[in-house]
Design a protein around this motif. Structure first.
Motif, PDB file in Angstrom:
ATOM      1  N   SER A  12      -8.462  -3.615   4.451  1.00  0.00           N
ATOM      2  CA  SER A  12      -8.277  -4.718   3.530  1.00  0.00           C
ATOM      3  C   SER A  12      -8.492  -4.256   2.095  1.00  0.00           C
ATOM      4  N   GLU A  13      -7.627  -4.739   1.213  1.00  0.00           N
ATOM      5  CA  GLU A  13      -7.767  -4.434  -0.203  1.00  0.00           C
ATOM      6  C   GLU A  13      -9.088  -4.971  -0.745  1.00  0.00           C
ATOM      7  N   PHE A  14      -9.467  -6.168  -0.314  1.00  0.00           N
ATOM      8  CA  PHE A  14     -10.722  -6.761  -0.765  1.00  0.00           C
ATOM      9  C   PHE A  14     -11.911  -5.903  -0.339  1.00  0.00           C
ATOM     10  N   ASP A  15     -11.931  -5.469   0.912  1.00  0.00           N
ATOM     11  CA  ASP A  15     -13.036  -4.644   1.397  1.00  0.00           C
ATOM     12  C   ASP A  15     -13.092  -3.301   0.680  1.00  0.00           C
ATOM     13  N   ARG A  16     -11.931  -2.716   0.432  1.00  0.00           N
ATOM     14  CA  ARG A  16     -11.903  -1.439  -0.284  1.00  0.00           C
ATOM     15  C   ARG A  16     -12.432  -1.604  -1.706  1.00  0.00           C
ATOM     16  N   ASP A  17     -12.015  -2.674  -2.380  1.00  0.00           N
ATOM     17  CA  ASP A  17     -12.350  -2.831  -3.791  1.00  0.00           C
ATOM     18  C   ASP A  17     -13.755  -3.369  -4.024  1.00  0.00           C
ATOM     19  N   THR A  18     -14.410  -3.860  -2.962  1.00  0.00           N
ATOM     20  CA  THR A  18     -15.800  -4.299  -3.094  1.00  0.00           C
ATOM     21  C   THR A  18     -16.767  -3.338  -2.410  1.00  0.00           C
ATOM     22  N   ALA A  19     -16.260  -2.199  -1.964  1.00  0.00           N
ATOM     23  CA  ALA A  19     -17.103  -1.244  -1.235  1.00  0.00           C
ATOM     24  C   ALA A  19     -18.230  -0.718  -2.119  1.00  0.00           C
ATOM     25  N   VAL A  20     -19.380  -0.477  -1.497  1.00  0.00           N
ATOM     26  CA  VAL A  20     -20.529   0.118  -2.182  1.00  0.00           C
ATOM     27  C   VAL A  20     -21.051   1.268  -1.330  1.00  0.00           C
ATOM     28  N   ARG A  21     -21.721   2.202  -1.994  1.00  0.00           N
ATOM     29  CA  ARG A  21     -22.273   3.359  -1.282  1.00  0.00           C
ATOM     30  C   ARG A  21     -23.690   3.612  -1.788  1.00  0.00           C
ATOM     31  N   PRO A  22     -24.658   3.638  -0.871  1.00  0.00           N
ATOM     32  CA  PRO A  22     -26.039   3.896  -1.310  1.00  0.00           C
ATOM     33  C   PRO A  22     -26.180   5.282  -1.933  1.00  0.00           C
ATOM     34  N   ARG A  23     -26.903   5.340  -3.030  1.00  0.00           N
ATOM     35  CA  ARG A  23     -27.194   6.620  -3.664  1.00  0.00           C
ATOM     36  C   ARG A  23     -28.659   7.013  -3.457  1.00  0.00           C
ATOM     37  N   GLU A  24     -29.525   6.033  -3.576  1.00  0.00           N
ATOM     38  CA  GLU A  24     -30.944   6.204  -3.322  1.00  0.00           C
ATOM     39  C   GLU A  24     -31.518   4.834  -3.021  1.00  0.00           C
ATOM     40  N   GLU A 162      -3.554 -10.076 -13.357  1.00  0.00           N
ATOM     41  CA  GLU A 162      -3.406  -9.045 -12.337  1.00  0.00           C
ATOM     42  C   GLU A 162      -4.018  -9.470 -11.015  1.00  0.00           C
ATOM     43  N   MET A 163      -5.125 -10.207 -11.075  1.00  0.00           N
ATOM     44  CA  MET A 163      -5.808 -10.636  -9.859  1.00  0.00           C
ATOM     45  C   MET A 163      -4.911 -11.469  -8.952  1.00  0.00           C
ATOM     46  N   SER A 164      -3.958 -12.189  -9.537  1.00  0.00           N
ATOM     47  CA  SER A 164      -3.112 -13.075  -8.732  1.00  0.00           C
ATOM     48  C   SER A 164      -2.308 -12.313  -7.690  1.00  0.00           C
ATOM     49  N   HIS A 165      -2.072 -11.023  -7.916  1.00  0.00           N
ATOM     50  CA  HIS A 165      -1.320 -10.226  -6.952  1.00  0.00           C
ATOM     51  C   HIS A 165      -2.143  -9.901  -5.708  1.00  0.00           C
ATOM     52  N   ARG A 166      -3.437 -10.095  -5.763  1.00  0.00           N
ATOM     53  CA  ARG A 166      -4.311  -9.871  -4.614  1.00  0.00           C
ATOM     54  C   ARG A 166      -4.417 -11.108  -3.734  1.00  0.00           C
ATOM     55  N   LEU A 167      -3.868 -12.232  -4.217  1.00  0.00           N
ATOM     56  CA  LEU A 167      -4.072 -13.522  -3.570  1.00  0.00           C
ATOM     57  C   LEU A 167      -2.759 -14.171  -3.169  1.00  0.00           C
ATOM     58  N   ASP A 168      -2.847 -15.020  -2.153  1.00  0.00           N
ATOM     59  CA  ASP A 168      -1.774 -15.960  -1.830  1.00  0.00           C
ATOM     60  C   ASP A 168      -2.311 -17.329  -2.230  1.00  0.00           C
ATOM     61  N   LEU A 169      -1.969 -17.747  -3.448  1.00  0.00           N
ATOM     62  CA  LEU A 169      -2.523 -18.959  -4.045  1.00  0.00           C
ATOM     63  C   LEU A 169      -1.411 -19.989  -4.177  1.00  0.00           C
ATOM     64  N   ARG A 170      -1.626 -21.180  -3.596  1.00  0.00           N
ATOM     65  CA  ARG A 170      -0.632 -22.252  -3.631  1.00  0.00           C
ATOM     66  C   ARG A 170      -1.260 -23.484  -4.279  1.00  0.00           C
ATOM     67  N   LEU A 195      -6.128 -14.340   1.103  1.00  0.00           N
ATOM     68  CA  LEU A 195      -5.921 -13.010   0.559  1.00  0.00           C
ATOM     69  C   LEU A 195      -4.510 -12.552   0.904  1.00  0.00           C
ATOM     70  N   ALA A 196      -3.842 -11.919  -0.056  1.00  0.00           N
ATOM     71  CA  ALA A 196      -2.426 -11.585   0.107  1.00  0.00           C
ATOM     72  C   ALA A 196      -2.177 -10.622   1.251  1.00  0.00           C
ATOM     73  N   ASP A 197      -3.166  -9.777   1.589  1.00  0.00           N
ATOM     74  CA  ASP A 197      -2.944  -8.803   2.652  1.00  0.00           C
ATOM     75  C   ASP A 197      -3.278  -9.355   4.035  1.00  0.00           C
ATOM     76  N   GLY A 198      -3.597 -10.648   4.112  1.00  0.00           N
ATOM     77  CA  GLY A 198      -3.830 -11.279   5.402  1.00  0.00           C
ATOM     78  C   GLY A 198      -5.254 -11.208   5.901  1.00  0.00           C
ATOM     79  N   ARG A 199      -6.163 -10.602   5.168  1.00  0.00           N
ATOM     80  CA  ARG A 199      -7.565 -10.549   5.599  1.00  0.00           C
ATOM     81  C   ARG A 199      -8.110 -11.969   5.722  1.00  0.00           C
ATOM     82  N   GLU A 200      -8.795 -12.237   6.822  1.00  0.00           N
ATOM     83  CA  GLU A 200      -9.352 -13.568   7.042  1.00  0.00           C
ATOM     84  C   GLU A 200     -10.602 -13.773   6.182  1.00  0.00           C
ATOM     85  N   PRO A 201     -10.911 -15.016   5.837  1.00  0.00           N
ATOM     86  CA  PRO A 201     -12.081 -15.276   4.987  1.00  0.00           C
ATOM     87  C   PRO A 201     -13.387 -15.024   5.725  1.00  0.00           C
TER      88      PRO A 201
END
Length: 281
Positions: A12-24, A162-170, A195-201
């Motif tokens: 999912s684009e949303f999951d990729r773009d909100t990903a975090v990685r622990p550093r410490e 630009e954000m609108s391209h990530r969404l299916d907004l009606r 979400l435009a890529d079909g990811r469920e909420p």
């Protein structure tokens, strides 16, 4: 903690773009995506989802119950650091965890700038029980196919972010007269949202969804985007699969600020999230 390993495939684009990685301990890294921009700045709901994911990775409970964020400076695409600090951690089913989080970036000279500061309470939505007593009702809206999408916007109208391209907004036709230069003055915006890529909420995407619609200030005749000063979200239930119904209202514009109250209803007609934000007009 999240059940998925950090190196699991992300579809999912949303999951990729909100990903975090622990550093410490207490510090996580994120790469904020330009795909969630409103003009030059990143959307406040998107940033809240990034903070929400970082808090989920830092606490023993999986779901945001309540989160309140203060937006100190405009965030931009690029590297960011999230610093979390537990305030109270419970162990029993009925007890929740509370923590603070700060999202920090660096400018071109390397100076540290705090962008967002949040305080959140987490728990397990699946462990909640009890009857529902409510006077709230889902908004009456035409089906999605009878609502307006970004592709229906007239040429020369409000620029599509630009954000609108990530969404299916009606958008509900009754609340988008502003797009034709005819705002109603009621301060109402309603829409179907997926979400435009079909990811469920899920609970994390609800943190984004409360801030995904055009601002109600448009329906009051204001132009330009309205920067968020503070936003609070209450997640009430895990949403069912399917599109969400989002309703935003403003009752008071005064002294250069307005409030925006939000409700999110899932496909099972349950009120799954509520929000209030203070924005500058």
């Amino acid at each position: 903690m999240s059940d998925a390993p950090l190196d699991a495939p992300v579809t999912s684009e949303f999951d990729r773009d909100t990903a975090v990685r622990p550093r410490e301990q207490g510090v996580l890294e994120a790469q904020l995506s330009p795909g969630w921009a409103i003009g030059r700045a990143l959307n406040g709901g998107y940033l809240l989802s990034v903070l929400g994911r970082a808090l989920r990775e830092s606490l023993p409970h999986p779901d945001p119950f309540a989160i309140s964020a203060h937006y100190l400076t405009a965030s931009v695409a690029g590297p960011a650091e999230i610093r979390t600090e537990p305030v109270r951690t419970g162990r029993t089913v009925s007890t929740v965890s509370t923590a603070s989080a700060a999202l920090v970036q660096r400018d071109a000279e390397g100076n540290e700038i705090e962008r967002v500061r949040a305080l959140a309470t987490y728990g397990d939505l699946d462990a909640l029980t009890g009857e529902v007593r409510t006077g709230a009702k889902p908004p009456a809206m035409p089906p999605p196919e009878h609502c307006f999408s970004a592709s229906d916007a007239p040429s020369g109208g409000v620029p599509v972010p630009e954000m609108s391209h990530r969404l299916d907004l009606r958008l509900d036709p009754e609340t988008c007269g502003w797009a034709l230069g005819e705002p109603s003055g009621r301060g109402e915006i309603r829409a179907w949202l997926s979400l435009a890529d079909g990811r469920e909420p899920d609970p994390l995407s609800l943190l984004m969804a409360v801030d995904a619609l055009p601002p109600t200030g448009f329906d009051l005749g204001l132009t330009g985007w309205l920067p968020t000063v503070e936003m609070s979200v209450h997640v009430r239930a895990r949403p069912a699969p399917g599109p969400l119904r989002v309703s935003l209202t403003t009752r008071n514009l005064a002294t250069g600020f307005l409030e925006e109250d939000g409700e999110i209803w899932d496909s099972a007609d349950r009120l799954v999230a509520q929000s209030r934000q203070l924005a500058r007009a």
